[in-house]
Design a protein around this motif. Structure first.
Motif, PDB file in Angstrom:
ATOM      1  N   VAL A 111       0.853  -1.182   0.000  1.00 50.53           N
ATOM      2  CA  VAL A 111       0.000   0.000   0.000  1.00 50.53           C
ATOM      3  C   VAL A 111       0.894   1.240   0.000  1.00 50.53           C
ATOM      4  O   VAL A 111       1.809   1.355   0.826  1.00 50.53           O
ATOM      5  CB  VAL A 111      -0.944   0.016   1.225  1.00 50.53           C
ATOM      6  CG1 VAL A 111      -1.751   1.310   1.251  1.00 50.53           C
ATOM      7  CG2 VAL A 111      -1.861  -1.193   1.189  1.00 50.53           C
ATOM      8  N   PHE A 112       0.622   2.134  -0.926  1.00 53.59           N
ATOM      9  CA  PHE A 112       1.415   3.352  -1.088  1.00 53.59           C
ATOM     10  C   PHE A 112       0.479   4.548  -0.945  1.00 53.59           C
ATOM     11  O   PHE A 112      -0.609   4.570  -1.521  1.00 53.59           O
ATOM     12  CB  PHE A 112       2.083   3.355  -2.462  1.00 53.59           C
ATOM     13  CG  PHE A 112       3.097   4.447  -2.656  1.00 53.59           C
ATOM     14  CD1 PHE A 112       4.338   4.376  -2.060  1.00 53.59           C
ATOM     15  CD2 PHE A 112       2.792   5.539  -3.445  1.00 53.59           C
ATOM     16  CE1 PHE A 112       5.279   5.379  -2.245  1.00 53.59           C
ATOM     17  CE2 PHE A 112       3.717   6.545  -3.643  1.00 53.59           C
ATOM     18  CZ  PHE A 112       4.970   6.471  -3.034  1.00 53.59           C
ATOM     19  N   ILE A 113       0.900   5.552  -0.164  1.00 50.53           N
ATOM     20  CA  ILE A 113       0.063   6.728   0.069  1.00 50.53           C
ATOM     21  C   ILE A 113       0.228   7.702  -1.085  1.00 50.53           C
ATOM     22  O   ILE A 113       1.348   8.139  -1.394  1.00 50.53           O
ATOM     23  CB  ILE A 113       0.430   7.411   1.396  1.00 50.53           C
ATOM     24  CG1 ILE A 113       0.318   6.414   2.556  1.00 50.53           C
ATOM     25  CG2 ILE A 113      -0.475   8.618   1.623  1.00 50.53           C
ATOM     26  CD1 ILE A 113      -1.056   5.821   2.738  1.00 50.53           C
ATOM     27  N   VAL A 114      -0.890   8.059  -1.714  1.00 50.41           N
ATOM     28  CA  VAL A 114      -0.887   8.997  -2.837  1.00 50.41           C
ATOM     29  C   VAL A 114      -1.545  10.305  -2.407  1.00 50.41           C
ATOM     30  O   VAL A 114      -2.661  10.304  -1.868  1.00 50.41           O
ATOM     31  CB  VAL A 114      -1.639   8.408  -4.053  1.00 50.41           C
ATOM     32  CG1 VAL A 114      -1.745   9.443  -5.172  1.00 50.41           C
ATOM     33  CG2 VAL A 114      -0.924   7.154  -4.552  1.00 50.41           C
ATOM     34  N   ASP A 115      -0.837  11.401  -2.629  1.00 49.17           N
ATOM     35  CA  ASP A 115      -1.396  12.734  -2.395  1.00 49.17           C
ATOM     36  C   ASP A 115      -1.999  13.201  -3.707  1.00 49.17           C
ATOM     37  O   ASP A 115      -1.289  13.577  -4.645  1.00 49.17           O
ATOM     38  CB  ASP A 115      -0.276  13.679  -1.936  1.00 49.17           C
ATOM     39  CG  ASP A 115      -0.810  15.014  -1.429  1.00 49.17           C
ATOM     40  OD1 ASP A 115      -1.945  15.370  -1.794  1.00 49.17           O
ATOM     41  OD2 ASP A 115      -0.087  15.710  -0.692  1.00 49.17           O
ATOM     42  N   ARG A 116      -3.342  13.182  -3.801  1.00 49.45           N
ATOM     43  CA  ARG A 116      -4.017  13.453  -5.071  1.00 49.45           C
ATOM     44  C   ARG A 116      -4.158  14.944  -5.372  1.00 49.45           C
ATOM     45  O   ARG A 116      -4.574  15.303  -6.481  1.00 49.45           O
ATOM     46  CB  ARG A 116      -5.415  12.805  -5.084  1.00 49.45           C
ATOM     47  CG  ARG A 116      -5.407  11.283  -4.997  1.00 49.45           C
ATOM     48  CD  ARG A 116      -6.805  10.703  -5.235  1.00 49.45           C
ATOM     49  NE  ARG A 116      -7.280  10.987  -6.575  1.00 49.45           N
ATOM     50  CZ  ARG A 116      -8.420  11.627  -6.842  1.00 49.45           C
ATOM     51  NH1 ARG A 116      -9.193  12.062  -5.852  1.00 49.45           N
ATOM     52  NH2 ARG A 116      -8.784  11.841  -8.089  1.00 49.45           N
ATOM     53  N   GLY A 117      -3.810  15.802  -4.436  1.00 48.30           N
ATOM     54  CA  GLY A 117      -3.964  17.236  -4.668  1.00 48.30           C
ATOM     55  C   GLY A 117      -4.613  17.899  -3.464  1.00 48.30           C
ATOM     56  O   GLY A 117      -4.710  17.315  -2.384  1.00 48.30           O
ATOM     57  N   TRP A 118      -5.078  19.113  -3.667  1.00 52.83           N
ATOM     58  CA  TRP A 118      -5.633  19.856  -2.534  1.00 52.83           C
ATOM     59  C   TRP A 118      -7.003  20.435  -2.863  1.00 52.83           C
ATOM     60  O   TRP A 118      -7.353  20.623  -4.037  1.00 52.83           O
ATOM     61  CB  TRP A 118      -4.687  20.970  -2.111  1.00 52.83           C
ATOM     62  CG  TRP A 118      -4.395  22.008  -3.173  1.00 52.83           C
ATOM     63  CD1 TRP A 118      -3.430  21.948  -4.146  1.00 52.83           C
ATOM     64  CD2 TRP A 118      -5.087  23.240  -3.382  1.00 52.83           C
ATOM     65  NE1 TRP A 118      -3.472  23.064  -4.936  1.00 52.83           N
ATOM     66  CE2 TRP A 118      -4.478  23.882  -4.491  1.00 52.83           C
ATOM     67  CE3 TRP A 118      -6.163  23.861  -2.739  1.00 52.83           C
ATOM     68  CZ2 TRP A 118      -4.915  25.117  -4.969  1.00 52.83           C
ATOM     69  CZ3 TRP A 118      -6.586  25.102  -3.224  1.00 52.83           C
ATOM     70  CH2 TRP A 118      -5.962  25.713  -4.320  1.00 52.83           C
ATOM     71  N   VAL A 119      -7.751  20.681  -1.806  1.00 56.03           N
ATOM     72  CA  VAL A 119      -9.074  21.290  -1.915  1.00 56.03           C
ATOM     73  C   VAL A 119      -9.132  22.474  -0.953  1.00 56.03           C
ATOM     74  O   VAL A 119      -8.483  22.461   0.104  1.00 56.03           O
ATOM     75  CB  VAL A 119     -10.201  20.287  -1.605  1.00 56.03           C
ATOM     76  CG1 VAL A 119     -10.297  19.233  -2.692  1.00 56.03           C
ATOM     77  CG2 VAL A 119      -9.979  19.636  -0.255  1.00 56.03           C
ATOM     78  N   PRO A 120      -9.912  23.503  -1.274  1.00 54.80           N
ATOM     79  CA  PRO A 120     -10.002  24.668  -0.379  1.00 54.80           C
ATOM     80  C   PRO A 120     -10.782  24.333   0.878  1.00 54.80           C
ATOM     81  O   PRO A 120     -11.544  23.360   0.918  1.00 54.80           O
ATOM     82  CB  PRO A 120     -10.738  25.708  -1.235  1.00 54.80           C
ATOM     83  CG  PRO A 120     -11.506  24.904  -2.237  1.00 54.80           C
ATOM     84  CD  PRO A 120     -10.673  23.692  -2.524  1.00 54.80           C
TER      85      PRO A 120
END
Length: 270
Positions: A111-120
């Motif tokens: 299992v690898f942690i993916v940072d998909r981006g950001w939200v306000p």
């Protein structure tokens, strides 16, 4: 030893101590400049490299080589969207946004942690909406990033959120064999998920002010000796004038004025 010599010795010792402190600070800034140069070189080497499978850069030992930071890797598998987490207080878009972490089970079972981006941020403690990741088998390209430390303040986060991307603590919240040496900032995913998340800016190649600061500290050290020398010279001149009765050398223009005054006095006496 006279009082003057003792005082001057103290002055010189102060200048030496100040110079040692400046040398230490200058060396520290030189080190920071060298580290920054290495970081820039690493980005230039890895950032736009061709993606490789995750297993090529993170083997069975689960360790990330520091020289592979920012290198793109390809993940093939599926998102574990029911274990999604939000990272609080991330600076994006001029505000404290949330970054969306979604565990990803690769084909090798890890299992690898993916940072998909950001939200306000939303009106409360969470975003108003978070776009869902694609379901089923997905091919994702990410850039490798090392994890972060836990906050020194010990601050926590509400359920479903974390204060930083501290991978060992995240692994305790996520099931499976979680890789804790690195996570991935998303580059692309195929097929794409619903909605749009904010992307990540490219790292800057600005070397920063460290080199100029290092040179300034060296100049400060030299100025310390110049200043102490000026003080000692001033005391010597004052001592000659007041104690020994030897006037300090005067400028030629001043001497001419004094000679003219003497001549005027002689003429008045006649």
């Amino acid at each position: 030893m006279s009082a003057r010599m003792g005082r001057w010795t103290v002055y010189v010792l102060i200048a030496i101590g100040f110079a040692i402190a400046c040398a230490f600070l200058s060396h520290w800034q030189f080190d920071r400049n060298e580290n920054r140069s290495e970081q820039i070189a690493l980005v230039e080497k890895n950032y736009d490299a061709d993606p490789v499978p995750l297993a090529e850069l993170i083997g069975t030992d689960g360790e990330l080589d520091p020289g592979d930071v920012w290198h793109p890797v390809v993940l093939t598998g599926e998102y574990l969207d029911d274990e999604q987490l939000l990272v609080r207080n991330r600076p994006h878009g001029g505000t404290s946004a949330f970054e969306v972490l979604v565990p990803f089970r690769d084909v090798d079972g890890r299992v690898f942690i993916v940072d998909r981006g950001w939200v306000p941020p939303g009106d409360g403690d969470a975003p108003d909406a978070v776009p869902a990741p694609p379901s089923g088998e997905v091919e994702v390209i990410v850039r490798l990033r090392p994890g972060e430390q836990l906050p020194a303040s010990g601050r926590g986060a509400p359920e479903g959120q974390v204060p930083t991307i501290n991978l060992p603590s995240i692994a305790e919240l996520v099931g499976g064999d979680v890789i804790t040496s690195a996570y991935g900032q998303i580059v692309s995913e195929n097929p794409a998920g619903e909605g749009t998340l904010g992307g990540f800016d490219s790292p800057t190649d600005d070397p920063g002010p460290h080199l100029s600061y290092a040179i300034q500290w060296i100049l400060f050290a030299l100025m310390g000796f110049v200043f102490i020398g000026y003080i000692i010279r001033t005391e010597i001149v004052k001592h000659r004038e007041e104690v020994e009765g030897i006037p300090a050398p005067v400028k030629k223009s001043r001497r001419r004025d004094q000679d003219a005054d003497v001549e005027d006095e002689l003429l008045d006496a006649r």
